[in-house]
Design an enzyme around this catalytic site. Structure first.
Site, mmCIF file in Angstrom:
data_model
loop_
_atom_site.group_PDB
_atom_site.id
_atom_site.type_symbol
_atom_site.label_atom_id
_atom_site.label_comp_id
_atom_site.label_asym_id
_atom_site.label_seq_id
_atom_site.Cartn_x
_atom_site.Cartn_y
_atom_site.Cartn_z
ATOM 1 N N GLU A 163 33.524 50.681 25.411
ATOM 2 C CA GLU A 163 33.439 50.332 26.835
ATOM 3 C C GLU A 163 34.677 49.530 27.236
ATOM 4 O OE1 GLU A 163 29.890 47.888 26.934
ATOM 5 O OE2 GLU A 163 28.797 49.340 25.707
ATOM 6 N N LYS A 184 36.592 46.427 28.726
ATOM 7 C CA LYS A 184 36.170 45.028 28.847
ATOM 8 C C LYS A 184 36.636 44.523 30.207
ATOM 9 C CE LYS A 184 35.812 40.710 26.455
ATOM 10 N NZ LYS A 184 36.040 39.948 27.672
ATOM 11 N N ASP A 242 37.422 42.329 33.468
ATOM 12 C CA ASP A 242 37.868 40.958 33.662
ATOM 13 C C ASP A 242 37.134 40.386 34.866
ATOM 14 O OD1 ASP A 242 39.356 38.952 32.728
ATOM 15 O OD2 ASP A 242 41.300 39.727 33.391
ATOM 16 N N TYR A 251 26.246 46.184 31.040
ATOM 17 C CA TYR A 251 26.664 46.628 29.713
ATOM 18 C C TYR A 251 25.661 46.349 28.605
ATOM 19 C CZ TYR A 251 28.644 41.849 29.612
ATOM 20 O OH TYR A 251 28.842 40.497 29.708
ATOM 21 N N LYS A 255 41.443 43.375 22.308
ATOM 22 C CA LYS A 255 42.148 42.929 23.516
ATOM 23 C C LYS A 255 43.521 43.587 23.659
ATOM 24 C CE LYS A 255 40.431 39.604 25.703
ATOM 25 N NZ LYS A 255 40.235 38.247 25.384
ATOM 26 N N CYS A 300 77.160 36.806 50.341
ATOM 27 C CA CYS A 300 76.714 37.754 49.316
ATOM 28 C C CYS A 300 77.391 37.409 47.980
ATOM 29 C CB CYS A 300 77.074 39.178 49.739
ATOM 30 S SG CYS A 300 76.790 40.382 48.433
ATOM 31 N N CYS A 355 79.943 40.645 47.263
ATOM 32 C CA CYS A 355 81.112 41.006 48.079
ATOM 33 C C CYS A 355 81.576 39.870 49.001
ATOM 34 C CB CYS A 355 80.824 42.257 48.905
ATOM 35 S SG CYS A 355 79.648 41.982 50.228
ATOM 36 N N CYS A 393 72.580 41.241 52.769
ATOM 37 C CA CYS A 393 74.039 41.201 52.784
ATOM 38 C C CYS A 393 74.492 42.124 53.913
ATOM 39 C CB CYS A 393 74.556 41.693 51.432
ATOM 40 S SG CYS A 393 76.245 42.315 51.502
ATOM 41 N N CYS A 446 80.158 46.563 50.039
ATOM 42 C CA CYS A 446 79.552 45.802 48.943
ATOM 43 C C CYS A 446 79.318 46.721 47.744
ATOM 44 C CB CYS A 446 78.234 45.194 49.410
ATOM 45 S SG CYS A 446 77.445 44.217 48.142
HETATM 46 N N1 5U1 Z 1 31.818 46.091 28.150
HETATM 47 C C1 5U1 Z 1 31.353 44.929 27.692
HETATM 48 N N2 5U1 Z 1 31.834 43.748 28.048
HETATM 49 N N3 5U1 Z 1 31.097 42.842 27.369
HETATM 50 C C2 5U1 Z 1 31.163 41.482 27.369
HETATM 51 N N4 5U1 Z 1 30.333 44.806 26.840
HETATM 52 C C3 5U1 Z 1 30.165 43.500 26.625
HETATM 53 N N5 5U1 Z 1 29.273 42.871 25.866
HETATM 54 C C4 5U1 Z 1 29.296 41.535 25.843
HETATM 55 C C5 5U1 Z 1 30.232 40.798 26.588
HETATM 56 C C6 5U1 Z 1 30.259 39.314 26.564
HETATM 57 O O1 5U1 Z 1 28.435 40.844 25.087
HETATM 58 C C7 5U1 Z 1 27.601 41.574 24.167
HETATM 59 C C8 5U1 Z 1 27.303 40.656 23.058
HETATM 60 C C9 5U1 Z 1 26.381 42.051 24.859
#
Ligand code: 5U1
Length: 677
Positions: free
Chosen positions: A122, A124, A126, A234, A323, A417, A420, A435, A441
């Site tokens: 999957e 991850k 942000d 997830y 990562k 500039c 030139c 410029c 130039c």
């Molecule tokens: N895709 C994904 N991101 N993430 C973050 N799965 C996932 N699982 C996580 C976390 C913190 O924790 C698992 C231990 C369920």
């Protein structure tokens, strides 16, 4: 009699309310979970307003899962704490193949299992981890992760996120179901939010993650409601009652069927090879994904193996985050130089103490313009965050808070500039300083030649920036026309060249002698005339003479061209020098007639997406062909896509097109379409 009538009306309205609620919830599901809307936003809004009006008339008929209940609750004084029924874990990280191998070894040793294991892979995201609780299918509570044991009650705020269903769909879900996942802000929403903030002179967010966190932790849910947040689940947490499947992948499928959005890039894979190839594929797609990610996660797919593996401290043994190299790092600005671009634009560039970021060592980063320097209050000597994402030029994002030393120096725009010596002008209301030297130039001339040779322009293979600089410096080329009159021996004599490279370069220059009109217009480097505008001009006029003779009014009738762009075009062609260069250039190149004439818009109204590596043309060329035939070319596959043009190594777009039943064609199919009608 009136009583009977009104009772009857009430019954009809009650049924309509139920119907509207079901319809709206279904359309939300199609939009957010399946990414396959059936109605336009305006129709959704109309149904929503109708429900709102009926609910105003019959407040007793409002239910907790009504889409109207997402907004409008009162601000809180403070968030209350919630103890998670089962602690919310974090993930251990790996940053290299070696570390990943060690993870695999640990698992196989502990399981005493030598065959290939299946994983669910999957992206991850942000964002911010949250827990959502559903009781008998009804959304009742949302909490942040907090310290893993206790989080904050953000129920009111999460309710405003349209991707989160207020009631689960279908049946068969457990009596109590805790769903875990990530609240995030899609990149497009983040950019819109920051653009509006800038226009209003308000503070902008540093990145989508901070924006998501700041939006979710608002005491006033009306503020959260106005922020473009989304959600992907997830995993599950506490579960009471039957119904959950026995693998991570099938649980995600179940959650999706119950109405919870799951990231579409999730995939079942096998062994370390599968993990590495997934990592590479997602890393390649990273910049094109509509959300920010910082890596991928691999989870042992079978729950029975997960149980056997158990946990260490606060992380499971059965999952790992792989990562990507950090895209932001901290370093110091040693000095600032000013670079001159093709149109004379002066860009301040920070010279940095070298720093490893986004997988490469970076020593220079753009500061964009003087307004940006002022807005971020950046000074020489400051410690700053540098960001390098994908192919984008590294940039100075912000000063590290609290890091400023006394000896920093303000950055000043030079009066002349640096190349030139001409005056630098800064037009009122424009962020960019320029410029005024024009083609006197050397920097502007050099940049104009680099642009002319670049891939999207004349595509002269092997004529990179450094070589252009070398040739300008050696006095071999002054204008783009000189490229077509180069002497083989002179090129071969250049440093790092030689006979073979020189021959290749001459061959590449000769290969560029047959541009399309659109490419040639783009290659001229007229201010504000990008690829799309160049294509519109070529399509509208068909030849260069007509474009050069067009007046401002006529130009503004063309798609993408407003008064400012029209002025730039007129100004460019009014310069005697440009006239001379174009006349000489036309003796060297032979403009190709478009494959599809502007009178044959046979693909008008059709939407295409292009993916993978095409055999006979670049994706840009395919796009040009399609647009010339009147088609729209979009970046992502949706239910509105008519055709996916797929080449070799097509990835997730192909999978998605197949899922949505979009017609997939190859280059032969494209040619057949273009010749039809
Ligand atoms: N895709 C994904 N991101 N993430 C973050 N799965 C996932 N699982 C996580 C976390 C913190 O924790 C698992 C231990 C369920």
């Amino acid at each position: 009699m009136a009583g009977i009538e009104s009772g009857k009306q009430q019954k009809i309205d009650g049924l309509r309310i139920t119907k509207l609620r079901e319809q709206l919830n279904r359309h939300s599901y199609l939009y957010y979970v399946l990414d396959s809307p059936e109605i336009p936003d305006s129709e959704y809004d109309r149904l929503y307003r109708e429900l709102q009006q009926l609910e105003q008339k019959y407040p007793e008929l409002i239910t907790a899962d009504s889409p109207t209940q997402r907004v409008g609750e009162q601000p809180l004084d403070a968030f209350t704490q919630i103890t998670h029924r089962i602690p919310m874990l974090s993930l251990d990280n790996v940053f290299s193949e070696d570390e990943l191998e060690a993870f695999f070894k640990r698992i196989h040793d502990r399981l005493e299992f030598n065959d290939e294991l299946e994983f669910n892979a999957e992206p991850k995201l942000d964002g911010l981890a949250v827990s959502l609780v559903y009781e008998n299918g009804l959304f009742v509570q949302a909490a942040t992760r907090g310290d893993g044991a206790t989080g904050e009650d953000v129920t009111q705020n999460v309710k405003t996120i349209h991707a989160v269903p207020l009631r689960l769909r279908g049946e068969g879900f457990p009596r109590l179901l805790e769903v875990r996942g990530e609240v995030f802000m899609p990149k497009a929403g983040f950019n819109r939010l920051n653009k509006t903030a800038l226009e209003k002179g308000e503070k902008t967010f540093v990145n989508p993650r901070n924006a998501a966190a700041g939006s979710l932790r608002q005491l006033d849910p009306r503020i959260t409601a106005a922020r473009p947040l989304s959600f992907y689940c997830y995993s599950t947490g506490a579960v009471e009652g039957e119904g959950l499947a026995s693998t991570q992948n099938s649980i995600l499928l179940q959650l999706q069927q119950w109405g919870l959005p799951v990231c579409p890039e999730v995939k079942r894979i096998k062994g370390i090879k599968g993990c590495l190839s997934y990592y590479d594929s997602i890393q390649r797609q990273r910049d094109d994904l509509p959300y920010d990610i910082d890596g991928v996660v691999y989870k042992v797919n079978e729950l029975k193996w997960q149980q056997k593996l158990g946990f260490v401290a606060r992380a499971p043994r059965w999952a790992i985050a792989h990562k990507f190299p950090a895209q932001e790092e901290i370093t110091r600005i040693s000095s600032v130089d000013f670079q001159v671009g093709r149109t004379g634009a002066i860009t301040p560039v920070a010279r940095l103490e070298p720093v490893f970021v986004g997988g490469v060592t970076v020593s220079n980063a753009t500061l964009h313009n003087m307004d940006e320097i002022e807005r971020k209050d950046v000074r020489i000597g400051d410690r700053v965050f540098i960001r390098r994402a994908g192919d984008v030029i590294p940039e100075v994002v912000r000063v590290v808070p609290g890091s400023r030393k006394e000896k920093v120096r303000r950055i000043k725009l030079p009066e002349r500039c640096p190349v030139c010596g001409s005056d630098i002008e800064r037009i009122e209301g424009e962020a960019v300083a320029r410029c005024t030297g024009g083609l006197i130039c050397k920097a502007q001339r050099t940049e104009a030649i680099k642009h002319f040779a670049s891939r999207k322009a004349m595509d002269i293979d092997g004529l990179g920036d450094k070589l252009v600089e070398q040739m300008v410096e050696a006095g071999m080329i002054e204008t783009v026309v000189d490229l077509y009159r180069l002497d083989l021996e002179e090129i071969a004599a250049l440093e790092r060249m030689g006979q073979k490279s020189a021959e290749n370069l001459i061959a590449a220059i000769n290969a560029s002698r047959k541009p399309t009109l659109a490419k040639l217009i783009y290659a001229l480097g007229i201010r504000e005339v990008g690829e799309a505008t160049a294509r519109s001009l070529a399509l509208a006029y068909g030849d260069l003479d007509s474009i050069m003779g067009a007046d401002e009014e006529a130009l503004q009738q063309i798609q993408d061209i407003g008064p400012i762009v029209a002025k730039h075009i007129i100004h460019f062609f009014a310069q005697p020098h440009n006239h001379k260069v174009i006349a000489q250039l036309l003796k060297e190149v032979d403009i190709q007639q478009p494959v599809v004439s502007r009178d044959r818009q046979i693909l008008s109204g059709k939407t295409f997406v292009i993916t993978g590596t095409l055999a006979d043309m670049t994706r840009d060329e395919a796009r040009e062909l399609l647009q010339a035939a009147g088609a729209k070319v979009s970046g992502s596959v949706s239910a509105k896509t008519d055709y996916l043009l797929a080449g070799e190594k097509a990835g997730s777009k192909l999978t998605r097109a197949k899922k949505l039943g979009v017609e997939v064609i190859d280059e032969a199919g494209l040619r057949a379409l273009l010749q039809s009608g």
